[in-house]
Design an enzyme around this catalytic site. Structure first.
Site, PDB file in Angstrom:
ATOM      1  N   SER A 107       0.831  -1.207   0.000  1.00 12.04           N
ATOM      2  CA  SER A 107       0.000   0.000   0.000  1.00 12.04           C
ATOM      3  C   SER A 107       0.860   1.249   0.000  1.00 12.04           C
ATOM      4  CB  SER A 107      -0.901  -0.005   1.243  1.00 12.04           C
ATOM      5  OG  SER A 107      -1.500   1.248   1.447  1.00 12.04           O
ATOM      6  N   TYR A 128      -2.277  -0.193  10.075  1.00 12.71           N
ATOM      7  CA  TYR A 128      -2.478  -0.776   8.738  1.00 12.71           C
ATOM      8  C   TYR A 128      -1.201  -0.656   7.918  1.00 12.71           C
ATOM      9  CZ  TYR A 128      -3.974  -1.167   3.886  1.00 12.71           C
ATOM     10  OH  TYR A 128      -4.066  -1.531   2.562  1.00 12.71           O
TER      11      TYR A 128
END
Length: 336
Positions: free
Chosen positions: A128, A153
């Site tokens: 990501s 995350y």
């Protein structure tokens, strides 16, 4: 035909990738646990479109369960594994951190273990843009150090990259990590900005706009993300002969390991993004301007030089066209 295993096949990116692979003539096994992080009916609707194809097999399974993951691989000897299953969302990681450890760390370890024990030619996995964290030098390059995440995350995605490198080093498992930048488009996730904004505007509700609208994102259309994945699948990484521990390059290695950005390479301001959406909906948005949220960053911007050099691809979809396609799908799906 090559057999491909796609985890997270009922998810936003997974669904679109499976469609692309089936169209290209691959035999695809899709795995997903169909959790309720967002509307399960949307996931099932995606799956219903996929299972019409006889070259697609779906297996409901939880990659965080070691025995279930082993059984998944027992049943399917895939040449290439595209691992997209994960607990997504920056903000939710502030609320339910354990979901990220189970899915993103334990789940990824189970995938790595199975890939190293099987005849897996290439593991392609989702990272990501959030791994860039506190970095401010733009555009974000895969050759930059990314050791300062600002959300759990992001930390789990950085951990995935480190875990993959370890397996590439120890077991010569070819691994490629893909850092996706703000993916949007038809069949998108209901927890993401475009979906939330569209729903709220059509329902005459106020939308929350963080950092007082002073945000920029490298919004990347789903078809461009999928084309990048598709091309990279056959680009099996090789050791970089110029890699040296005195000046370690984070994007390559002495092992069969590589990292790529897949982003539009053209940041768009959040207020401009909303304005384009307003034009497509034919309706003005009511804005609630708020400060920057914890775990968020004010700007993302992808350097995609490596992607263009290695697979000859650059995202091409404009934000105007991408939002138009999303709104068209949204109105049709929800009959608005």
């Amino acid at each position: 035909m090559k057999k491909i295993l796609v985890t997270g096949a009922a998810g936003f990116i997974g669904f679109h990738l499976v469609k692309r692979l089936l169209k290209a003539g691959f035999c695809v096994v899709g795995a997903d646990n169909l959790n309720d992080y967002y509307d399960v009916n949307l996931k099932k609707a995606r799956l219903n479109l996929l299972i019409e194809n006889h070259d697609f097999d779906f297996i409901k399974t939880d990659i965080a369960d070691q025995e279930q993951t082993a059984l998944l691989f027992d049943k399917n000897e895939a040449e290439i594994v595209v691992h997209l299953a994960a607990q997504a969302g920056v903000r939710y990681s502030l609320v339910n951190p354990y979901a990220y450890l189970n899915s993103n760390l334990i789940g990824f370890l189970n995938i790595l273990e199975e890939c190293r024990h099987r005849n897996c030619r290439h593991l392609v996995f989702a990272s990501s843009s959030s791994v860039y964290g506190a970095n401010t030098f733009m555009p974000f390059s895969v050759h930059h150090n990314v050791d300062h995440p600002v959300s759990l995350y992001a930390a789990t995605k950085k951990a995935n990259e480190l875990m993959a490198h370890t397996y590439a080093c120890l077991y010569k498992l070819p691994c490629t990590g893909l850092r996706f930048f703000t993916v949007y488009g038809p069949w998108g996730r209901p927890d993401m900005a475009l979906f939330l904004f569209t729903k709220a505007i059509l329902e005459d509700r106020t939308i929350d706009v963080y950092n007082n609208g002073k945000m920029q994102r490298d919004f990347t259309y789903i078809d461009d993300i999928v084309e990048g994945i598709f091309r990279i699948m056959d680009k099996i990484p090789e050791p970089n002969p110029d890699w040296h521990g005195d000046h370690p390059d984070p994007a390559t290695s002495f092992a069969p390991y590589k990292i790529y950005n897949i982003g539009n390479n053209s940041p768009v301001g959040l207020l401009e993004f909303i304005h384009i959406l307003e034009k497509q909906l034919g309706k003005k948005a009511k804005l609630n301007l708020l400060p920057l949220q914890p775990g968020d960053v004010p700007k993302t911007f992808a350097d995609i030089d490596d992607l263009m050099r290695d697979v000859g691809f650059k995202p091409v979809t404009s934000v105007e066209d991408g939002i138009r396609q999303f709104v068209k799908w949204y109105r049709e799906y929800y009959k608005i």
